[in-house]
Design a protein around this motif. Structure first.
Motif, short mmCIF file in Angstrom:
data_model
loop_
_atom_site.label_atom_id
_atom_site.label_comp_id
_atom_site.label_asym_id
_atom_site.label_seq_id
_atom_site.Cartn_x
_atom_site.Cartn_y
_atom_site.Cartn_z
N GLY A 1 42.75 -60.93 33.91
CA GLY A 1 41.36 -61.40 34.55
C GLY A 1 40.58 -60.35 34.63
O GLY A 1 40.52 -59.21 34.42
N HIS A 2 39.38 -60.78 35.06
CA HIS A 2 38.08 -59.86 35.50
C HIS A 2 38.35 -58.77 36.60
O HIS A 2 38.18 -57.83 36.36
N GLY A 3 38.63 -59.37 37.80
CA GLY A 3 38.90 -58.78 38.89
C GLY A 3 37.48 -58.99 39.70
O GLY A 3 36.65 -59.58 39.32
N ALA A 4 37.93 -58.77 41.16
CA ALA A 4 36.70 -59.03 42.07
C ALA A 4 36.65 -58.14 43.21
O ALA A 4 37.90 -57.49 43.36
N ARG A 5 35.84 -57.84 44.09
CA ARG A 5 35.84 -57.08 45.32
C ARG A 5 36.57 -57.93 46.31
O ARG A 5 37.28 -57.32 47.16
N ASP A 6 36.55 -59.19 46.49
CA ASP A 6 37.02 -59.93 47.65
C ASP A 6 38.73 -60.37 47.02
O ASP A 6 38.76 -60.97 46.00
N ALA A 7 39.74 -59.70 47.69
CA ALA A 7 40.74 -60.08 47.43
C ALA A 7 41.32 -61.44 47.32
O ALA A 7 42.41 -61.62 46.40
N ARG A 8 40.77 -62.29 48.07
CA ARG A 8 41.21 -63.67 47.98
C ARG A 8 40.96 -64.46 46.48
O ARG A 8 41.48 -65.30 46.03
N TRP A 9 39.89 -63.61 45.61
CA TRP A 9 39.68 -64.25 44.36
C TRP A 9 41.11 -64.11 43.46
O TRP A 9 40.99 -65.00 42.61
N ARG A 10 41.75 -63.27 43.83
CA ARG A 10 43.14 -63.14 43.06
C ARG A 10 44.15 -64.30 43.42
O ARG A 10 44.93 -64.33 42.45
N GLU A 11 43.79 -65.04 44.32
CA GLU A 11 44.98 -66.04 44.72
C GLU A 11 45.35 -66.78 43.58
O GLU A 11 46.47 -67.08 43.36
N PRO A 12 44.37 -67.33 42.85
CA PRO A 12 44.64 -68.38 41.86
C PRO A 12 45.68 -67.59 40.61
O PRO A 12 46.52 -68.13 39.99
N PHE A 13 45.15 -66.35 40.23
CA PHE A 13 46.14 -65.67 39.44
C PHE A 13 47.62 -65.47 39.88
O PHE A 13 48.46 -65.29 39.06
N ASP A 14 47.52 -65.07 41.06
CA ASP A 14 49.09 -65.01 41.64
C ASP A 14 49.91 -66.32 41.68
O ASP A 14 50.85 -66.30 41.16
N GLU B 1 57.41 -56.45 22.66
CA GLU B 1 56.15 -57.19 22.48
C GLU B 1 55.60 -57.70 23.71
O GLU B 1 56.43 -58.29 24.49
N VAL B 2 54.33 -57.49 23.73
CA VAL B 2 53.39 -58.06 24.99
C VAL B 2 52.28 -58.96 24.31
O VAL B 2 51.70 -58.34 23.32
N VAL B 3 52.40 -60.27 24.88
CA VAL B 3 51.20 -60.70 24.50
C VAL B 3 50.30 -60.97 25.93
O VAL B 3 50.67 -60.94 26.58
N ILE B 4 49.11 -60.66 25.52
CA ILE B 4 47.92 -60.54 26.50
C ILE B 4 47.06 -61.83 26.39
O ILE B 4 46.42 -62.13 25.31
N VAL B 5 46.99 -62.44 27.72
CA VAL B 5 46.33 -63.87 27.64
C VAL B 5 44.99 -63.56 28.37
O VAL B 5 45.28 -63.53 29.63
N PRO B 6 43.91 -63.48 27.81
CA PRO B 6 42.65 -63.14 28.63
C PRO B 6 42.37 -64.74 29.44
O PRO B 6 41.90 -65.56 28.95
N ILE B 7 42.38 -64.44 30.84
CA ILE B 7 41.91 -65.75 31.67
C ILE B 7 40.66 -65.66 32.15
O ILE B 7 40.13 -65.36 32.99
N PHE B 8 39.94 -65.82 30.96
CA PHE B 8 38.57 -65.91 31.02
C PHE B 8 38.00 -67.27 30.36
O PHE B 8 38.55 -67.83 29.53
N PHE B 9 36.55 -67.75 30.82
CA PHE B 9 36.25 -69.11 30.29
C PHE B 9 35.89 -68.72 28.88
O PHE B 9 35.91 -69.70 28.26
#
Length: 120
Positions: free
Chosen positions: A8-21, A62-70
């Motif tokens: 994912g992109h990342g953000a300053r606000d730690a709460r932004w991460r909650e859906p990723f978790d 083997e690692v598959v990267i899934v970009p969680i971007f729109f």
């Protein structure tokens, strides 16, 4: 062993991460035999390289990267390939692949339509 990195992109606000978790927790519950790690482009940890290193340390080949971007904006067109190539150089024996941005998948778009329709 195959593994997944949700990127994912990342953000300053730690709460932004909650859906990723929550997304990573859902993955773990539904696919317990395939490790998953979160990674972020900026402002949050781990970085893509750190996430991949942890998967390699755990035995992934083997690692598959899934970009969680729109969509495929500048970060995925410009920044991500540089990071991906750096990881390929750092981990030459590792098979690294990537999916398109999740927002480009018709099933994801349909899930958003269905979500929106439930609001009516």
């Amino acid at each position: 062993m195959k593994s997944i990195v949700l990127f994912g992109h990342g953000a300053r606000d730690a709460r932004w991460r909650e859906p990723f978790d929550r997304l990573a927790a859902l993955w773990k519950a539904q696919h317990p035999n395939t490790p998953v790690t979160l990674a972020f482009l900026e402002m949050m940890q781990p970085s893509l390289e750190e996430a991949i290193a942890s998967q390699v340390f755990a035995g992934a080949n083997e690692v598959v990267i899934v970009p969680i971007f729109f969509g495929q904006g500048g970060h995925l067109r410009n920044d991500f390939p540089v990071l991906l190539n750096a990881c390929r150089e750092k981990f030459p024996g590792l098979t690294l692949s990537t999916t398109p941005a999740v927002g480009e998948d018709d099933a994801v778009l349909q899930a958003i339509v269905d979500f929106s329709a439930r609001a009516l």
